[in-house]
Scaffold this active site. Structure first.
Site, PDB file in Angstrom:
ATOM      1  N   ASN A   1     -40.664  88.344  10.898  1.00  0.00           N
ATOM      2  CA  ASN A   1     -40.974  88.084   9.492  1.00  0.00           C
ATOM      3  C   ASN A   1     -42.023  86.982   9.393  1.00  0.00           C
ATOM      4  O   ASN A   1     -42.795  86.787  10.328  1.00  0.00           O
ATOM      5  CB  ASN A   1     -39.686  87.718   8.752  1.00  0.00           C
ATOM      6  CG  ASN A   1     -38.564  88.704   9.016  1.00  0.00           C
ATOM      7  OD1 ASN A   1     -37.654  88.399   9.778  1.00  0.00           O
ATOM      8  ND2 ASN A   1     -38.624  89.887   8.433  1.00  0.00           N
TER       9      ASN A   1
ATOM     10  N   ARG B   1     -36.367  84.582  16.665  1.00  0.00           N
ATOM     11  CA  ARG B   1     -36.146  85.983  17.021  1.00  0.00           C
ATOM     12  C   ARG B   1     -37.410  86.593  17.650  1.00  0.00           C
ATOM     13  O   ARG B   1     -37.322  87.427  18.551  1.00  0.00           O
ATOM     14  CB  ARG B   1     -35.721  86.782  15.784  1.00  0.00           C
ATOM     15  CG  ARG B   1     -34.283  86.499  15.362  1.00  0.00           C
ATOM     16  CD  ARG B   1     -33.860  87.327  14.157  1.00  0.00           C
ATOM     17  NE  ARG B   1     -34.438  86.824  12.914  1.00  0.00           N
ATOM     18  CZ  ARG B   1     -35.387  87.417  12.220  1.00  0.00           C
ATOM     19  NH1 ARG B   1     -35.911  88.570  12.645  1.00  0.00           N
ATOM     20  NH2 ARG B   1     -35.842  86.889  11.100  1.00  0.00           N
TER      21      ARG B   1
ATOM     22  N   TYR C   1     -39.416  92.182   5.946  1.00  0.00           N
ATOM     23  CA  TYR C   1     -39.657  91.191   4.904  1.00  0.00           C
ATOM     24  C   TYR C   1     -40.744  90.211   5.344  1.00  0.00           C
ATOM     25  O   TYR C   1     -40.797  89.797   6.511  1.00  0.00           O
ATOM     26  CB  TYR C   1     -38.356  90.443   4.602  1.00  0.00           C
ATOM     27  CG  TYR C   1     -37.979  90.468   3.136  1.00  0.00           C
ATOM     28  CD1 TYR C   1     -37.896  91.678   2.454  1.00  0.00           C
ATOM     29  CD2 TYR C   1     -37.677  89.293   2.452  1.00  0.00           C
ATOM     30  CE1 TYR C   1     -37.542  91.695   1.113  1.00  0.00           C
ATOM     31  CE2 TYR C   1     -37.319  89.308   1.113  1.00  0.00           C
ATOM     32  CZ  TYR C   1     -37.261  90.516   0.446  1.00  0.00           C
ATOM     33  OH  TYR C   1     -36.913  90.535  -0.874  1.00  0.00           O
TER      34      TYR C   1
ATOM     35  N   CYS D   1     -35.586  90.825   9.661  1.00  0.00           N
ATOM     36  CA  CYS D   1     -35.519  91.988  10.546  1.00  0.00           C
ATOM     37  C   CYS D   1     -36.283  91.655  11.824  1.00  0.00           C
ATOM     38  O   CYS D   1     -37.107  90.742  11.836  1.00  0.00           O
ATOM     39  CB  CYS D   1     -36.146  93.247   9.941  1.00  0.00           C
ATOM     40  SG  CYS D   1     -35.421  93.802   8.386  1.00  0.00           S
TER      41      CYS D   1
END
Length: 327
Positions: A172, A225, A79, A2
């Site tokens: 994460n 990310r 997560y 995520c």
């Protein structure tokens, strides 16, 4: 996996996230009213003074992956594989929670980040399976409130730790400190083009627009990310109104949204962005965008909803939607 960001303007402080997962979570917008009674898997029934709205699913009791409460505190779980660690038994005089129940406790009880800092010692997170998935979920959390603050909550040596978040982004594993240090590798990123440079008698010039972003990572790993979201959030044009802020937020999320089929897990299942959500902490409004449509659905926490006798679930339309012009 995520990605999450916060974005502040004069209108509000927004928390937004992608929910990337392989197992179909079937989360939907849910409002939990004030005085909701919740029974954790390991403890006594709790009564929550605050109502909230977020993305949830009923499994006996309701469980949430994110939300904002009536006091303007927003939280999302992400997560945290190979890093999360939990207690085997609760500490004295604490409320025992499974990892996936921490969000419910925060939304139902906590009004601000400052209060969370003062009360986080009241809970123990135990090594307890999620009943839907049959595993202990390795989680960490991003929290924002209407003051503009953003923090990360992670477990260190089985202890919940609150960390200031100066970049207002979280993804994460690895630990949050690692991601911050990793930004040192990307000091050359900039929205402006690089100037021409001379190598001996050769004058080298950029091929075209965008040379300042050369080296911006484009993959779907957590470090990539994180860097991409930090860059985009840092340089996005000022978003003065609520509409501009939300437009900017969803454009940033577009860059970390994972389509079905391009990111496969070891068991062959596809890890993809099942939904995106944003939370307006000053106005207690929830925005929800599921995978199957570009449409964004919104829900305002009102006194009527906060005083409803039971939680309320909302189904959203399925299918790709368009607005026809000239017909």
């Amino acid at each position: 996996m995520c990605t999450s960001i916060t974005l502040e303007n004069d209108h509000s402080n927004y928390l937004a996230r992608t929910m990337d997962f392989g197992f179909e979570l079937d989360g939907k917008p849910v409002v939990v009213p004030r005085q909701y009674t919740f029974t954790p898997q390991l403890g006594e029934t709790l009564t929550f003074p605050y109502g909230f709205v977020g993305t949830g699913r009923k499994l006996g009791a309701y469980l949430f992956a994110d939300g904002v409460n009536e006091k303007g505190l927003a939280i999302a779980e992400l997560y945290f594989p190979t890093e999360a660690s939990y207690l085997e038994a609760p500490l004295p005089e604490t409320t025992a929670l499974a990892p996936h129940e921490f969000i419910m406790w925060v939304l139902g009880n906590i009004s601000s980040i400052e209060e969370l800092k003062n009360r986080i010692h009241e809970v123990s997170i135990l090594n307890t399976e999620n009943q839907l998935l049959g595993v202990v979920l390795p989680l960490h959390f991003i929290v924002a409130d209407s003051s503009g603050q953003t923090v990360v909550v992670e477990t260190h040596d089985k202890t919940l730790t609150i960390k200031e978040n100066p970049v207002h982004v979280m993804t994460n594993s690895p630990r949050f400190e690692w991601h911050l240090q990793n930004l040192n590798n990307y000091l050359s990123l900039q929205p402006q083009n690089f100037p021409a440079k001379t190598f001996g008698k050769l004058s080298a010039v950029p091929f075209g627009q965008g040379s300042g972003t050369y080296g911006l990572p484009g993959g779907y790993t957590s470090p990539e990310r994180f860097v991409r979201a930090v860059y985009l959030r840092n340089y996005i044009i000022s978003t003065e109104t609520a509409d501009e802020a939300l437009t900017g937020i969803f454009h940033i999320l577009d860059n970390v949204t994972i389509p079905k089929g391009v990111n496969l897990k070891n068991d062959g299942s596809t890890d993809y962005t099942q939904y995106r959500a944003a939370f307006d902490t000053k106005n207690q409004r929830y925005y929800f965008n599921p995978y199957h449509t570009p449409e964004v659905f919104s829900l305002q926490l009102t006194e009527a909803l906060l005083n409803s006798p039971a939680p309320i679930e909302y189904d959203v339309p399925t299918g790709f939607t368009t607005t026809s012009l000239g017909e």
